[in-house]
Design a protein around this motif. Structure first.
Motif, PDB file in Angstrom:
ATOM      1  N   PRO A  17       0.807  -1.234   0.000  1.00  0.00           N
ATOM      2  CA  PRO A  17       0.000   0.000   0.000  1.00  0.00           C
ATOM      3  C   PRO A  17       0.833   1.274   0.000  1.00  0.00           C
ATOM      4  O   PRO A  17       0.433   2.280  -0.595  1.00  0.00           O
ATOM      5  CB  PRO A  17      -0.822  -0.133   1.288  1.00  0.00           C
ATOM      6  N   ALA A  18       1.989   1.234   0.639  1.00  0.00           N
ATOM      7  CA  ALA A  18       2.811   2.443   0.726  1.00  0.00           C
ATOM      8  C   ALA A  18       3.473   2.802  -0.597  1.00  0.00           C
ATOM      9  O   ALA A  18       3.988   3.905  -0.761  1.00  0.00           O
ATOM     10  CB  ALA A  18       3.887   2.263   1.803  1.00  0.00           C
ATOM     11  N   HIS A  19       3.466   1.890  -1.559  1.00  0.00           N
ATOM     12  CA  HIS A  19       4.182   2.120  -2.819  1.00  0.00           C
ATOM     13  C   HIS A  19       3.258   2.058  -4.030  1.00  0.00           C
ATOM     14  O   HIS A  19       3.686   1.737  -5.134  1.00  0.00           O
ATOM     15  CB  HIS A  19       5.304   1.092  -2.979  1.00  0.00           C
ATOM     16  N   ARG A 100      19.157  -6.742 -26.100  1.00  0.00           N
ATOM     17  CA  ARG A 100      20.045  -6.237 -27.150  1.00  0.00           C
ATOM     18  C   ARG A 100      20.932  -5.091 -26.684  1.00  0.00           C
ATOM     19  O   ARG A 100      22.064  -4.971 -27.109  1.00  0.00           O
ATOM     20  CB  ARG A 100      19.206  -5.793 -28.356  1.00  0.00           C
ATOM     21  N   HIS A 101      20.404  -4.205 -25.858  1.00  0.00           N
ATOM     22  CA  HIS A 101      21.201  -3.046 -25.452  1.00  0.00           C
ATOM     23  C   HIS A 101      20.783  -2.596 -24.058  1.00  0.00           C
ATOM     24  O   HIS A 101      19.651  -2.820 -23.627  1.00  0.00           O
ATOM     25  CB  HIS A 101      21.037  -1.893 -26.444  1.00  0.00           C
ATOM     26  N   ALA A 102      21.703  -1.986 -23.352  1.00  0.00           N
ATOM     27  CA  ALA A 102      21.469  -1.434 -22.014  1.00  0.00           C
ATOM     28  C   ALA A 102      20.749  -2.418 -21.094  1.00  0.00           C
ATOM     29  O   ALA A 102      19.653  -2.140 -20.610  1.00  0.00           O
ATOM     30  CB  ALA A 102      20.687  -0.126 -22.110  1.00  0.00           C
ATOM     31  N   PRO A 103      21.323  -3.585 -20.830  1.00  0.00           N
ATOM     32  CA  PRO A 103      20.676  -4.565 -19.943  1.00  0.00           C
ATOM     33  C   PRO A 103      20.404  -3.955 -18.568  1.00  0.00           C
ATOM     34  O   PRO A 103      21.262  -3.297 -17.991  1.00  0.00           O
ATOM     35  CB  PRO A 103      21.708  -5.697 -19.848  1.00  0.00           C
ATOM     36  N   ALA A 104      19.202  -4.193 -18.049  1.00  0.00           N
ATOM     37  CA  ALA A 104      18.836  -3.609 -16.756  1.00  0.00           C
ATOM     38  C   ALA A 104      17.854  -4.504 -16.030  1.00  0.00           C
ATOM     39  O   ALA A 104      16.966  -5.120 -16.641  1.00  0.00           O
ATOM     40  CB  ALA A 104      18.233  -2.219 -16.952  1.00  0.00           C
ATOM     41  N   VAL A 105      18.011  -4.572 -14.713  1.00  0.00           N
ATOM     42  CA  VAL A 105      17.097  -5.306 -13.839  1.00  0.00           C
ATOM     43  C   VAL A 105      16.535  -4.323 -12.824  1.00  0.00           C
ATOM     44  O   VAL A 105      17.255  -3.474 -12.296  1.00  0.00           O
ATOM     45  CB  VAL A 105      17.827  -6.452 -13.108  1.00  0.00           C
ATOM     46  N   ILE A 106      15.242  -4.444 -12.542  1.00  0.00           N
ATOM     47  CA  ILE A 106      14.612  -3.619 -11.515  1.00  0.00           C
ATOM     48  C   ILE A 106      14.300  -4.494 -10.309  1.00  0.00           C
ATOM     49  O   ILE A 106      13.639  -5.532 -10.440  1.00  0.00           O
ATOM     50  CB  ILE A 106      13.324  -2.960 -12.032  1.00  0.00           C
ATOM     51  N   VAL A 107      14.778  -4.072  -9.152  1.00  0.00           N
ATOM     52  CA  VAL A 107      14.518  -4.792  -7.900  1.00  0.00           C
ATOM     53  C   VAL A 107      13.855  -3.841  -6.912  1.00  0.00           C
ATOM     54  O   VAL A 107      13.871  -2.623  -7.109  1.00  0.00           O
ATOM     55  CB  VAL A 107      15.829  -5.358  -7.294  1.00  0.00           C
ATOM     56  N   GLY A 108      13.305  -4.416  -5.857  1.00  0.00           N
ATOM     57  CA  GLY A 108      12.702  -3.569  -4.837  1.00  0.00           C
ATOM     58  C   GLY A 108      13.741  -2.823  -4.034  1.00  0.00           C
ATOM     59  O   GLY A 108      13.587  -1.641  -3.725  1.00  0.00           O
ATOM     60  N   LYS A 137      13.398   0.377  -6.799  1.00  0.00           N
ATOM     61  CA  LYS A 137      12.097   0.912  -7.208  1.00  0.00           C
ATOM     62  C   LYS A 137      12.117   2.426  -7.382  1.00  0.00           C
ATOM     63  O   LYS A 137      11.486   2.967  -8.307  1.00  0.00           O
ATOM     64  CB  LYS A 137      11.014   0.493  -6.200  1.00  0.00           C
ATOM     65  N   ASP A 138      12.849   3.142  -6.520  1.00  0.00           N
ATOM     66  CA  ASP A 138      12.907   4.602  -6.630  1.00  0.00           C
ATOM     67  C   ASP A 138      13.720   5.043  -7.842  1.00  0.00           C
ATOM     68  O   ASP A 138      13.345   5.986  -8.549  1.00  0.00           O
ATOM     69  CB  ASP A 138      13.497   5.203  -5.351  1.00  0.00           C
TER      70      ASP A 138
END
Length: 248
Positions: A17-19, A100-108, A137-138
């Motif tokens: 709920p806070a996010h 293909r380009h700019a590999p990125a992972v999003i984590v909490g 996340k931010d």
């Protein structure tokens, strides 16, 4: 186009709920068919099965998967082999490194990573020779919102601008010039005694010129038609001057 691999850690956190602002502002952006952001998915759908397991108890993820699967273009499919015994961390890094380009992972949270350390001083994990950027996340919200803003500005700058054909702002120069010339002709006629037909003819020529300039500004005339109209105006002025001289 930017492609991101979404971790369960991130999905769990934005469902809290806070996010909720992250949930709507970032997570569900990937389900928007018009979004430039894509969520990575392996071609064997191992990651999808991983999501579906959590979706059994996570309503937000369930709705997100429903939207994503309805719109097939929301996922960016990458060819990658994921071992059956791969951990969550390894699975995300394998999928991300195959983009293909700019590999990125999003984590909490950056504290999620236990097995694979960051490069010293960077939010990057080097996996099998590929640098994978890691966003919490931010950071993800900030990056995706910035990219969306840049894209919107680019679209505005590249969109065709509607031409302002209002005769007052676009024709004010012509009107000012005509008034000055008419005042000058009137002064010449008053002090030098030029015949009245010349002044009348000049007025007609100037009126025709102003109308022609404005009609060309409105794109009702081509350049050729504009020149032909001006030539005709001058011919009529000569005839009026000649006829006026005969009457006198």
């Amino acid at each position: 186009m930017a492609v991101y691999t979404l971790s369960i850690d991130y999905i769990d956190r934005v469902s809290e709920p806070a996010h909720k602002s992250h949930l709507l502002g970032v997570f569900f952006q990937f389900a928007n068919p018009e979004s430039e952001h894509k969520a990575a998915m392996d071609d064997k759908k191992v990651l999808l099965k991983h999501y579906q397991k959590l979706a059994e108890t996570n309503e937000d993820l369930f709705r997100w998967l429903d939207y994503m699967t309805r719109n097939g273009s929301s996922f960016e499919i990458v060819e990658v082999d994921i071992p059956e015994d791969a951990s969550e961390e390894e699975m995300y890094l394998r999928v991300a490194s195959a983009t293909r380009h700019a590999p990125a992972v999003i984590v909490g949270s950056h504290q999620y990573w236990k097995k694979y350390p960051y490069l010293p001083g960077y939010r990057i994990i080097c996996f099998c020779g590929t640098d994978v950027k890691v966003l919490d996340k931010d950071e993800a919200r900030l990056e995706l919102s910035n990219k969306t803003t840049v894209q919107n500005i680019t679209n505005i700058n590249n969109s065709p601008m509607k031409k302002n054909n209002n005769p007052w702002p676009s024709g004010s120069f012509y009107l000012f010039t005509a008034i000055v010339l008419l005042a000058s002709l009137a002064a010449v006629w008053y002090f030098c005694g030029f015949v009245l037909p010349l002044v009348v003819a000049s007025c007609l020529v100037l009126s025709a010129a102003i109308a022609a300039f404005q009609m060309r500004n409105d794109e009702r005339f081509s350049e050729k038609s504009f020149l032909e109209l001006m030539a005709l105006s001058f011919k009529l002025a000569v005839v009026r001057v000649r006829d006026g001289g005969k009457k006198e």
